[in-house]
Design an enzyme around this catalytic site. Structure first.
Site, PDB file in Angstrom:
ATOM      1  N   LYS A  85       2.082  -5.048   3.843  1.00 21.02           N
ATOM      2  CA  LYS A  85       0.882  -4.256   3.564  1.00 21.02           C
ATOM      3  C   LYS A  85       0.904  -2.985   4.416  1.00 21.02           C
ATOM      4  O   LYS A  85       1.092  -3.038   5.634  1.00 21.02           O
ATOM      5  CB  LYS A  85      -0.382  -5.061   3.920  1.00 21.02           C
ATOM      6  CG  LYS A  85      -1.195  -5.496   2.725  1.00 21.02           C
ATOM      7  CD  LYS A  85      -2.515  -6.074   3.182  1.00 21.02           C
ATOM      8  CE  LYS A  85      -3.297  -6.603   2.021  1.00 21.02           C
ATOM      9  NZ  LYS A  85      -4.602  -7.134   2.445  1.00 21.02           N
TER      10      LYS A  85
HETATM   11  O1  G3P Z   1      -7.801  -8.398   2.406  1.00 22.61           O
HETATM   12  C1  G3P Z   1      -8.085  -7.245   1.723  1.00 22.61           C
HETATM   13  C2  G3P Z   1      -9.500  -7.203   1.194  1.00 22.61           C
HETATM   14  O2  G3P Z   1      -9.635  -8.121   0.139  1.00 22.61           O
HETATM   15  C3  G3P Z   1     -10.555  -7.487   2.236  1.00 22.61           C
HETATM   16  O3  G3P Z   1     -11.773  -7.057   1.731  1.00 22.61           O
HETATM   17  O4  G3P Z   1     -14.110  -6.297   2.074  1.00 22.61           O
HETATM   18  O5  G3P Z   1     -13.585  -8.758   2.038  1.00 22.61           O
HETATM   19  O6  G3P Z   1     -12.861  -7.376   3.998  1.00 22.61           O
HETATM   20  P1  G3P Z   1     -13.135  -7.408   2.509  1.00 22.61           P
END
Ligand code: G3P
Length: 222
Positions: A85
């Protein structure tokens, strides 16, 4: 649509993998920090890669191109199914190009516009991760980024995969699937919600109640 699980929890990943519900995993520094405890994050990633056959995204923390490339190559050595990533930055795009040239798959993360997704795809990313929920959180329409990216990628036959991320609830999954995102990465609680519907539970209860009445009648003394 492929489902990835958005967590570094081995317990949750094992559950979903054994149930045959997921095609891969995504992690990020916050998710790893939440789970690793005293363990070396690389050991946690190695364990995850042994439980899941599909792609496992592991994020670099360097901010400069050389650092990202060095870190990315080290992450890729953990297991064959590691996808590196890389953040959506100028330095990150140069790193993506170098890693792609070395045959290392990348997932460009923290994308918040369709043109960021296009730039990442042009750099050679295997996946782009538009963050739907975080856009919604600031009053924007996160799904518009998925919709625009899908149209742009289809216009130019770009095979970089759109990985809908920052998913908050089942309707995000439905909308992303209707648009044609290649992947949705789901927190474990959202994946569980996809499985459930109150009418399923009520219907099953009624089937069993009616069946038990039938069986009861058959056993009743004449
Ligand atoms: O891991 C990447 C993404 O899905 C994280 O999003 O907003 O849940 O921290 P969030």
């Amino acid at each position: 649509m492929k489902f990835f699980l958005d967590t570094a929890s081995l317990k949750e990943i094992s559950w979903a993998a054994q149930a045959g519900l997921i095609d891969g995993v995504t992690t990020n520094p916050s998710l790893l920090a939440k789970q690793a405890g005293d363990l070396d994050p690389k050991d946690v990633l190695k364990e995850i890669c042994s439980v899941v056959e599909g792609p496992v995204s592991a994020e670099v923390v360097a901010l400069d191109t050389d650092g990202m490339v060095t870190e990315g190559a080290r992450l890729a050595e953990i297991a064959d199914n590691i996808v590196v990533k890389i953040p959506m930055t100028e330095a990150g795009m140069v790193a993506v190009r170098q890693l792609a040239a070395d045959g290392i798959r990348t997932n460009v993360t923290l994308c918040f516009s369709s043109v960021q997704c296009l730039i990442a795809a042009k750099a050679g990313a295997s996946y782009v991760s538009p963050f739907i929920g975080r856009l919604d959180d600031v009053g924007q329409e996160g799904m518009d980024v998925i919709r625009e990216a899908r149209t742009i990628f289809d216009n130019y036959r770009i095979d970089t995969q759109i990985l809908a991320a920052s998913i908050r609830h089942p309707r995000h999954v439905v909308a992303a699937a209707m648009i044609g995102a290649d992947v949705a990465t789901l927190p474990p609680d959202v994946l569980r919600k996809l499985l459930l519907h109150p009418l399923t539970d009520r219907g099953l209860d009624q089937f069993l109640a009616d069946w038990n009445k039938l069986v009861g009648r058959a056993k009743a003394p004449v």
